[in-house]
Write a protein that holds these residues in place. Sequence first.
Motif, PDB file in Angstrom:
ATOM      1  N   GLY A   8     135.601  58.810   1.504  1.00 53.18           N
ATOM      2  CA  GLY A   8     135.245  58.920   2.925  1.00 53.18           C
ATOM      3  C   GLY A   8     133.836  58.469   3.245  1.00 53.18           C
ATOM      4  O   GLY A   8     133.199  58.992   4.161  1.00 53.18           O
ATOM      5  N   LEU A   9     133.346  57.472   2.515  1.00 54.61           N
ATOM      6  CA  LEU A   9     131.951  57.040   2.677  1.00 54.61           C
ATOM      7  C   LEU A   9     131.739  56.330   4.010  1.00 54.61           C
ATOM      8  O   LEU A   9     132.481  55.409   4.374  1.00 54.61           O
ATOM      9  CB  LEU A   9     131.557  56.104   1.534  1.00 54.61           C
ATOM     10  N   GLY A  10     130.727  56.763   4.721  1.00 56.35           N
ATOM     11  CA  GLY A  10     130.311  56.090   5.949  1.00 56.35           C
ATOM     12  C   GLY A  10     128.813  55.882   5.950  1.00 56.35           C
ATOM     13  O   GLY A  10     128.058  56.676   5.364  1.00 56.35           O
ATOM     14  N   LYS A  11     128.370  54.797   6.580  1.00 50.40           N
ATOM     15  CA  LYS A  11     126.939  54.521   6.701  1.00 50.40           C
ATOM     16  C   LYS A  11     126.659  54.013   8.105  1.00 50.40           C
ATOM     17  O   LYS A  11     127.243  53.030   8.554  1.00 50.40           O
ATOM     18  CB  LYS A  11     126.489  53.482   5.671  1.00 50.40           C
ATOM     19  N   GLN A  12     125.756  54.712   8.779  1.00 52.80           N
ATOM     20  CA  GLN A  12     125.343  54.326  10.125  1.00 52.80           C
ATOM     21  C   GLN A  12     123.835  54.150  10.141  1.00 52.80           C
ATOM     22  O   GLN A  12     123.092  54.997   9.640  1.00 52.80           O
ATOM     23  CB  GLN A  12     125.751  55.404  11.127  1.00 52.80           C
ATOM     24  N   PHE A  13     123.371  53.026  10.705  1.00 50.27           N
ATOM     25  CA  PHE A  13     121.941  52.798  10.869  1.00 50.27           C
ATOM     26  C   PHE A  13     121.525  53.250  12.269  1.00 50.27           C
ATOM     27  O   PHE A  13     122.162  52.865  13.259  1.00 50.27           O
ATOM     28  CB  PHE A  13     121.608  51.327  10.648  1.00 50.27           C
ATOM     29  N   PRO A  14     120.461  54.052  12.370  1.00 51.58           N
ATOM     30  CA  PRO A  14     120.087  54.665  13.653  1.00 51.58           C
ATOM     31  C   PRO A  14     119.321  53.715  14.571  1.00 51.58           C
ATOM     32  O   PRO A  14     118.208  53.997  15.009  1.00 51.58           O
ATOM     33  CB  PRO A  14     119.217  55.845  13.215  1.00 51.58           C
ATOM     34  N   THR A  15     119.939  52.560  14.851  1.00 49.77           N
ATOM     35  CA  THR A  15     119.358  51.623  15.802  1.00 49.77           C
ATOM     36  C   THR A  15     119.851  51.970  17.205  1.00 49.77           C
ATOM     37  O   THR A  15     120.578  52.946  17.398  1.00 49.77           O
ATOM     38  CB  THR A  15     119.764  50.190  15.429  1.00 49.77           C
ATOM     39  N   ASN A  16     119.469  51.177  18.166  1.00 49.65           N
ATOM     40  CA  ASN A  16     119.922  51.403  19.539  1.00 49.65           C
ATOM     41  C   ASN A  16     120.562  50.127  20.086  1.00 49.65           C
ATOM     42  O   ASN A  16     119.853  49.190  20.422  1.00 49.65           O
ATOM     43  CB  ASN A  16     118.745  51.816  20.429  1.00 49.65           C
ATOM     44  N   PRO A  17     121.905  50.057  20.141  1.00 46.60           N
ATOM     45  CA  PRO A  17     122.872  51.095  19.773  1.00 46.60           C
ATOM     46  C   PRO A  17     123.006  51.203  18.261  1.00 46.60           C
ATOM     47  O   PRO A  17     122.600  50.295  17.531  1.00 46.60           O
ATOM     48  CB  PRO A  17     124.167  50.581  20.406  1.00 46.60           C
TER      49      PRO A  17
END
Length: 258
Positions: A8-17
Amino acid sequence: MATFEVRGLGKQFPTNPPVYALDGIDLTIEEGEFVVLLGPSGCGKSTLLEILAGLQDKTQGEVLFEGKPVQGTDDRIGVVFQDASLYPWRTVQRNVEIGLEFRGVAKGERREAAGKYLTQVGLAGFERKYPHQLSGGMRQRAGIARALATEPDVLLMDEPFGAVDHLTRIQLQRDLLALWETHRRTVVFVTHDVGEAVYLADRVLLLSPRPGRVFREFVIDEPRPRRRGDISLLARESEIYEALTRIEEQADAEEVSP
């Protein structure tokens, strides 16, 4: 015990958006396997590799190395990048020694280990050269020797041959397979070259465009040593190209859907 288990690996970069690089990655990599991560540019191959290496944090899910959660880098994991990133002020030998130096290994032992692995990658006699005196392929060999010098259990390789010419790339692939077949370290190798993937891998994991998911797995069970141009390998390449076409068609359909 598996070398890596990913659930269940997820990776999100906290950019905008926010940028969602990986989503719902499930995979297991067994000890001694040669696994290739393949996919279009931007699908998260390098991000996944860096998470396995402990160089990036995941956003969600679970990543285990030899049964324990990955928490930062680990001496048992060696990493080779596309750019060998050798220190220009250090000789080839001293570049190869650097991981051992950080561990406090004695000078004589470092020198012996560097010599051993420089010989294995075909750089015996170049110990006192500096990086600018080497060709691109030779610098990449030195980078591999540096990773091997710490005698890791695992090699993670991010498009290590992408910046060299075609003939050098073919030779480096052969050399890597010879090293792998000798020591049977677990190897995870990132590429966007289908031919390279089929030639090297036990398994090819094809990732979809961002957010990266495992779109399909291909078991490459053709016997080794393999010959380029072999009909069975060409058939596997064709199969993967067809899957890549389906990925592109699916991505195009998602872009035009309301």
